[in-house]
Design a protein around this motif. Structure first.
Motif, PDB file in Angstrom:
ATOM      1  N   GLY A  34       0.820  -1.210   0.000  1.00 22.26           N
ATOM      2  CA  GLY A  34       0.000   0.000   0.000  1.00 22.26           C
ATOM      3  C   GLY A  34       0.845   1.247   0.000  1.00 22.26           C
ATOM      4  N   GLU A  35       0.189   2.398   0.147  1.00 18.01           N
ATOM      5  CA  GLU A  35       0.872   3.680   0.123  1.00 18.01           C
ATOM      6  C   GLU A  35       1.773   3.845   1.347  1.00 18.01           C
ATOM      7  OE1 GLU A  35       0.874   5.974  -2.217  1.00 18.01           O
ATOM      8  OE2 GLU A  35      -0.462   4.791  -3.498  1.00 18.01           O
ATOM      9  N   PRO A  36       2.968   4.453   1.161  1.00 11.21           N
ATOM     10  CA  PRO A  36       3.904   4.603   2.281  1.00 11.21           C
ATOM     11  C   PRO A  36       3.328   5.354   3.484  1.00 11.21           C
ATOM     12  CG  PRO A  36       4.998   5.080   0.196  1.00 11.21           C
ATOM     13  CD  PRO A  36       3.534   4.934  -0.113  1.00 11.21           C
ATOM     14  N   THR A  37       2.574   6.435   3.218  1.00 14.78           N
ATOM     15  CA  THR A  37       2.021   7.217   4.329  1.00 14.78           C
ATOM     16  C   THR A  37       1.039   6.389   5.145  1.00 14.78           C
ATOM     17  OG1 THR A  37       2.285   9.296   3.118  1.00 14.78           O
ATOM     18  CG2 THR A  37       0.724   9.289   4.949  1.00 14.78           C
ATOM     19  N   GLU A  38       0.175   5.657   4.469  1.00 16.71           N
ATOM     20  CA  GLU A  38      -0.792   4.813   5.186  1.00 16.71           C
ATOM     21  C   GLU A  38      -0.079   3.684   5.924  1.00 16.71           C
ATOM     22  OE1 GLU A  38      -4.113   3.585   2.679  1.00 16.71           O
ATOM     23  OE2 GLU A  38      -5.180   5.310   3.525  1.00 16.71           O
ATOM     24  N   ALA A  39       0.959   3.132   5.304  1.00 15.49           N
ATOM     25  CA  ALA A  39       1.708   2.060   5.959  1.00 15.49           C
ATOM     26  C   ALA A  39       2.394   2.577   7.218  1.00 15.49           C
ATOM     27  CB  ALA A  39       2.727   1.464   4.992  1.00 15.49           C
ATOM     28  N   ALA A  40       2.891   3.820   7.177  1.00 12.67           N
ATOM     29  CA  ALA A  40       3.529   4.409   8.356  1.00 12.67           C
ATOM     30  C   ALA A  40       2.527   4.542   9.500  1.00 12.67           C
ATOM     31  CB  ALA A  40       4.124   5.769   8.005  1.00 12.67           C
ATOM     32  N   ILE A  41       1.296   4.936   9.178  1.00 11.15           N
ATOM     33  CA  ILE A  41       0.259   5.023  10.205  1.00 11.15           C
ATOM     34  C   ILE A  41      -0.089   3.640  10.731  1.00 11.15           C
ATOM     35  CG2 ILE A  41      -2.133   5.711  10.652  1.00 11.15           C
ATOM     36  CD1 ILE A  41      -1.747   7.939   8.580  1.00 11.15           C
ATOM     37  N   ARG A  42      -0.107   2.662   9.844  1.00 11.76           N
ATOM     38  CA  ARG A  42      -0.355   1.267  10.262  1.00 11.76           C
ATOM     39  C   ARG A  42       0.734   0.814  11.237  1.00 11.76           C
ATOM     40  NH1 ARG A  42      -4.746  -1.636   9.815  1.00 11.76           N
ATOM     41  NH2 ARG A  42      -4.947  -1.177   7.597  1.00 11.76           N
ATOM     42  N   VAL A  43       1.984   1.174  10.957  1.00  7.77           N
ATOM     43  CA  VAL A  43       3.088   0.827  11.855  1.00  7.77           C
ATOM     44  C   VAL A  43       2.879   1.473  13.224  1.00  7.77           C
ATOM     45  CG1 VAL A  43       5.562   1.155  12.272  1.00  7.77           C
ATOM     46  CG2 VAL A  43       4.777   0.386  10.030  1.00  7.77           C
ATOM     47  N   LEU A  44       2.419   2.728  13.241  1.00 14.75           N
ATOM     48  CA  LEU A  44       2.140   3.393  14.512  1.00 14.75           C
ATOM     49  C   LEU A  44       1.125   2.604  15.331  1.00 14.75           C
ATOM     50  CD1 LEU A  44       2.238   5.778  16.501  1.00 14.75           C
ATOM     51  CD2 LEU A  44       0.515   6.910  15.088  1.00 14.75           C
ATOM     52  N   VAL A  45       0.056   2.158  14.670  1.00 12.84           N
ATOM     53  CA  VAL A  45      -0.965   1.359  15.361  1.00 12.84           C
ATOM     54  C   VAL A  45      -0.329   0.112  15.975  1.00 12.84           C
ATOM     55  CG1 VAL A  45      -3.066  -0.014  15.065  1.00 12.84           C
ATOM     56  CG2 VAL A  45      -2.840   2.188  13.906  1.00 12.84           C
ATOM     57  N   GLU A  46       0.577  -0.510  15.228  1.00 10.90           N
ATOM     58  CA  GLU A  46       1.218  -1.734  15.707  1.00 10.90           C
ATOM     59  C   GLU A  46       2.226  -1.456  16.827  1.00 10.90           C
ATOM     60  OE1 GLU A  46       0.315  -4.835  14.901  1.00 10.90           O
ATOM     61  OE2 GLU A  46      -1.273  -3.866  13.739  1.00 10.90           O
ATOM     62  N   THR A 158       2.021  15.951   8.546  1.00  9.46           N
ATOM     63  CA  THR A 158       0.973  15.803   9.552  1.00  9.46           C
ATOM     64  C   THR A 158      -0.308  15.218   8.955  1.00  9.46           C
ATOM     65  OG1 THR A 158       0.402  18.118   9.166  1.00  9.46           O
ATOM     66  CG2 THR A 158       1.830  17.633  11.036  1.00  9.46           C
ATOM     67  N   MET A 159      -1.016  14.481   9.788  1.00 10.02           N
ATOM     68  CA  MET A 159      -2.278  13.876   9.386  1.00 10.02           C
ATOM     69  C   MET A 159      -3.267  14.007  10.545  1.00 10.02           C
ATOM     70  SD  MET A 159      -3.490  12.259   6.687  1.00 10.02           S
ATOM     71  CE  MET A 159      -2.076  11.492   5.902  1.00 10.02           C
ATOM     72  N   GLY A 160      -4.429  14.582  10.261  1.00 12.12           N
ATOM     73  CA  GLY A 160      -5.458  14.733  11.277  1.00 12.12           C
ATOM     74  C   GLY A 160      -6.387  13.531  11.286  1.00 12.12           C
ATOM     75  N   MET A 161      -6.963  13.241  12.455  1.00 16.74           N
ATOM     76  CA  MET A 161      -7.857  12.096  12.638  1.00 16.74           C
ATOM     77  C   MET A 161      -9.189  12.562  13.224  1.00 16.74           C
ATOM     78  SD  MET A 161      -5.844   9.451  11.862  1.00 16.74           S
ATOM     79  CE  MET A 161      -4.167   8.817  11.961  1.00 16.74           C
ATOM     80  N   ALA A 162     -10.287  12.049  12.680  1.00 20.90           N
ATOM     81  CA  ALA A 162     -11.613  12.439  13.167  1.00 20.90           C
ATOM     82  C   ALA A 162     -12.572  11.261  13.074  1.00 20.90           C
ATOM     83  CB  ALA A 162     -12.155  13.625  12.373  1.00 20.90           C
ATOM     84  N   VAL A 163     -13.678  11.366  13.805  1.00 16.51           N
ATOM     85  CA  VAL A 163     -14.671  10.297  13.828  1.00 16.51           C
ATOM     86  C   VAL A 163     -16.074  10.892  13.828  1.00 16.51           C
ATOM     87  CG1 VAL A 163     -14.716  10.192  16.361  1.00 16.51           C
ATOM     88  CG2 VAL A 163     -15.354   8.163  15.030  1.00 16.51           C
ATOM     89  N   LYS A 164     -17.017  10.146  13.279  1.00 14.02           N
ATOM     90  CA  LYS A 164     -18.420  10.550  13.295  1.00 14.02           C
ATOM     91  C   LYS A 164     -19.264   9.303  13.496  1.00 14.02           C
ATOM     92  CE  LYS A 164     -21.832  13.179  10.573  1.00 14.02           C
ATOM     93  NZ  LYS A 164     -22.053  13.926   9.300  1.00 14.02           N
ATOM     94  N   PHE A 201     -13.026  15.874  16.227  1.00 15.19           N
ATOM     95  CA  PHE A 201     -11.574  15.836  16.032  1.00 15.19           C
ATOM     96  C   PHE A 201     -10.948  15.033  17.171  1.00 15.19           C
ATOM     97  CE2 PHE A 201      -7.248  17.559  16.205  1.00 15.19           C
ATOM     98  CZ  PHE A 201      -6.891  17.511  14.856  1.00 15.19           C
ATOM     99  N   VAL A 202     -10.117  14.049  16.805  1.00 13.36           N
ATOM    100  CA  VAL A 202      -9.520  13.157  17.808  1.00 13.36           C
ATOM    101  C   VAL A 202      -8.049  13.484  18.053  1.00 13.36           C
ATOM    102  CG1 VAL A 202      -8.987  10.754  18.380  1.00 13.36           C
ATOM    103  CG2 VAL A 202     -11.158  11.316  17.269  1.00 13.36           C
ATOM    104  N   GLY A 203      -7.306  13.804  16.991  1.00 14.42           N
ATOM    105  CA  GLY A 203      -5.889  14.106  17.187  1.00 14.42           C
ATOM    106  C   GLY A 203      -5.135  14.182  15.883  1.00 14.42           C
ATOM    107  N   MET A 204      -3.810  14.292  16.011  1.00 15.15           N
ATOM    108  CA  MET A 204      -2.937  14.368  14.841  1.00 15.15           C
ATOM    109  C   MET A 204      -1.758  13.421  15.021  1.00 15.15           C
ATOM    110  SD  MET A 204      -2.645  18.443  13.937  1.00 15.15           S
ATOM    111  CE  MET A 204      -2.085  18.913  15.571  1.00 15.15           C
ATOM    112  N   VAL A 205      -1.206  12.980  13.912  1.00 13.31           N
ATOM    113  CA  VAL A 205       0.036  12.219  13.937  1.00 13.31           C
ATOM    114  C   VAL A 205       1.037  12.917  13.013  1.00 13.31           C
ATOM    115  CG1 VAL A 205      -1.103  10.028  14.438  1.00 13.31           C
ATOM    116  CG2 VAL A 205      -0.697  10.675  12.067  1.00 13.31           C
ATOM    117  N   GLY A 206       2.310  12.758  13.308  1.00 19.13           N
ATOM    118  CA  GLY A 206       3.364  13.337  12.488  1.00 19.13           C
ATOM    119  C   GLY A 206       4.257  12.242  11.936  1.00 19.13           C
ATOM    120  N   ILE A 207       4.599  12.350  10.677  1.00 17.53           N
ATOM    121  CA  ILE A 207       5.417  11.339  10.015  1.00 17.53           C
ATOM    122  C   ILE A 207       6.705  11.985   9.525  1.00 17.53           C
ATOM    123  CG2 ILE A 207       5.528   9.674   8.097  1.00 17.53           C
ATOM    124  CD1 ILE A 207       2.424   9.694   8.160  1.00 17.53           C
TER     125      ILE A 207
END
Length: 300
Positions: A34-46, A158-164, A201-207
Motif C-alpha cells: 500500500g501507500e507509504p504514508t498509510e503504511a507508516a500510520i499502520r506501523v504506529l498502530v502496531e 501531519t495527518m489529522g484524525m476524526a470520527v463521526k 476531532f480526535v488528534g494528529m500524527v506526524g510522520i
C-alpha cells in the motif's frame, strides 16, 4: 488504555481508515502493501499496542513476530467491525474516510483522516483524553493550529484524525448493498465532503520522511551549474519550507514570501504577478530555489 479512550479512537482511525497492509516475509522482516504514508500510520498502530495484555505480551515492541501476527493490533481493533464503504481521498477536500459497521453498537461509524487544517474545518467537536467530547471552540482551534505549526516546523508530515458516529443520515444503517437508500450518496464522490461534516476531532500524527542523503549535494551541484531547483509538493506549507531548508533549496533564514507559495496562493495571483514571481525565482537561482506546497495536479 482505560484512562485514555481517545488513544483507543486514534488507534481505531489509524487502523480502519487505512487501506495498507503489513506482511512478514520469509526472512521474518516486515514489508508493506500500500501507500507509504498509510503504511507508516499502520506501523504506529502496531507500536501502540492494545488493552489485551496477552496480545501485548506476544507482540508489543517485539523484534520479530509470526506471519499471522503481522497486524496483531490492527486485527484486535477490527474485531466486531465490518467495512461498508470507502470514501476515497480527493485533493479538493484533502481527506478520505471509511464507513464501518460496529456490531457492538449495531450502528455505523465513520473514521476520517486528512490534512489537519482542512479536516478541522469540518469538525464541530473535539475528544478529550478520557473520551468525553467538547465543543470545538475557537480556543481549541487555535491550540490545534499551534500544535500543527510546531510539528510542521520539525519537518513532520501531519495527518489529522476524526470520527463521526451519529447523524450519518441514510448511511447510519448502510449495509453495503446497491438497493439501500444510502447507496446513492456514495455513488457520487462530490457528496463525500457533505458526509464528512460535523465530525469529532480526535488528534494528529506526524510522520518523518527524511530526504535521501544524496539529495542535498545534488541540489547544491545544480545550483553551481545554474540550474533552478523548484520543489512542488502536496505537503503543508510549513512542512515543505522546513524540508526545503534542510535540503538547501531555500535559505535557512530570511523571508520566503517571494519564493514559497501554496498552490492556491499562486493561483490567486494575477498573470503579471505570476510572471514577476517566476522571473525573480529564475534570477535568484544561484542563491536559492523555490517551493510550491499544497499543490493539486492542475497547479503542476
Amino acid at each position: 488504555w482505560t484512562q485514555s479512550l481517545a488513544l483507543q479512537f486514534l488507534a481505531k482511525i489509524g487502523c480502519m481508515c487505512n487501506e495498507s497492509r503489513l506482511l512478514i516475509d520469509d526472512e521474518e522482516k516486515f514489508i508493506r502493501n500500500g501507500e507509504p504514508t498509510e503504511a507508516a500510520i499502520r506501523v504506529l498502530v502496531e507500536k501502540l499496542g492494545c488493552p489485551d495484555e496477552a496480545v501485548n505480551q506476544r507482540c508489543l515492541q517485539k523484534e520479530k513476530r509470526s506471519k499471522d501476527d503481522a497486524m496483531a493490533f490492527s486485527n484486535y481493533w477490527m474485531k466486531g467491525m465490518q467495512k461498508r464503504a470507502v470514501l476515497e481521498f480527493s485533493r479538493d477536500r484533502k481527506s478520505m474516510s471509511v464507513l464501518w459497521h460496529d456490531s457492538s453498537s449495531g450502528s455505523n461509524v465513520l473514521f476520517a483522516k486528512g490534512a489537519p487544517e482542512m479536516l478541522v474545518k469540518r469538525c464541530t467537536k473535539i475528544m478529550m483524553p478520557d473520551g468525553s467530547v467538547e465543543d470545538l471552540t475557537d480556543q481549541w482551534r487555535a491550540q490545534i493550529e499551534n500544535e500543527l505549526d510546531q510539528m510542521a516546523q520539525s519537518a513532520l508530515r501531519t495527518m489529522g484524525m476524526a470520527v463521526k458516529s451519529s447523524d450519518l443520515g441514510d448511511l447510519q444503517s448502510y449495509d453495503g448493498s446497491h438497493d439501500h437508500q444510502g447507496h446513492h450518496i456514495l455513488a457520487e464522490p462530490s457528496n463525500f465532503i457533505e458526509v464528512e461534516q460535523e465530525m469529532t476531532f480526535v488528534g494528529m500524527v506526524g510522520i518523518l520522511d527524511p530526504p535521501r542523503p544524496e539529495c542535498k549535494p545534488a541540489i547544491e551541484a545544480c545550483r553551481v551549474a545554474g540550474i533552478s531547483v523548484i520543489m512542488i509538493t502536496g505537503d503543508n506549507k510549513t512542512t515543505a519550507e522546513a524540508i526545503s531548508q534542510k535540503l538547501g533549496i531555500l535559505a535557512p533564514a530570511g523571508s520566503h514570501s517571494e519564493n514559497s507559495f501554496t498552490g492556491q496562493e499562486f493561483e490567486a495571483l494575477s498573470d503579471d504577478r505570476k510572471v514577476e514571481v517566476l522571473r525573480k525565482i529564475m534570477e535568484r537561482r544561484d542563491v536559492e530555489g523555490a517551493v510550491f506546497s499544497r499543490t493539486e495536479p492542475k497547479h503542476k
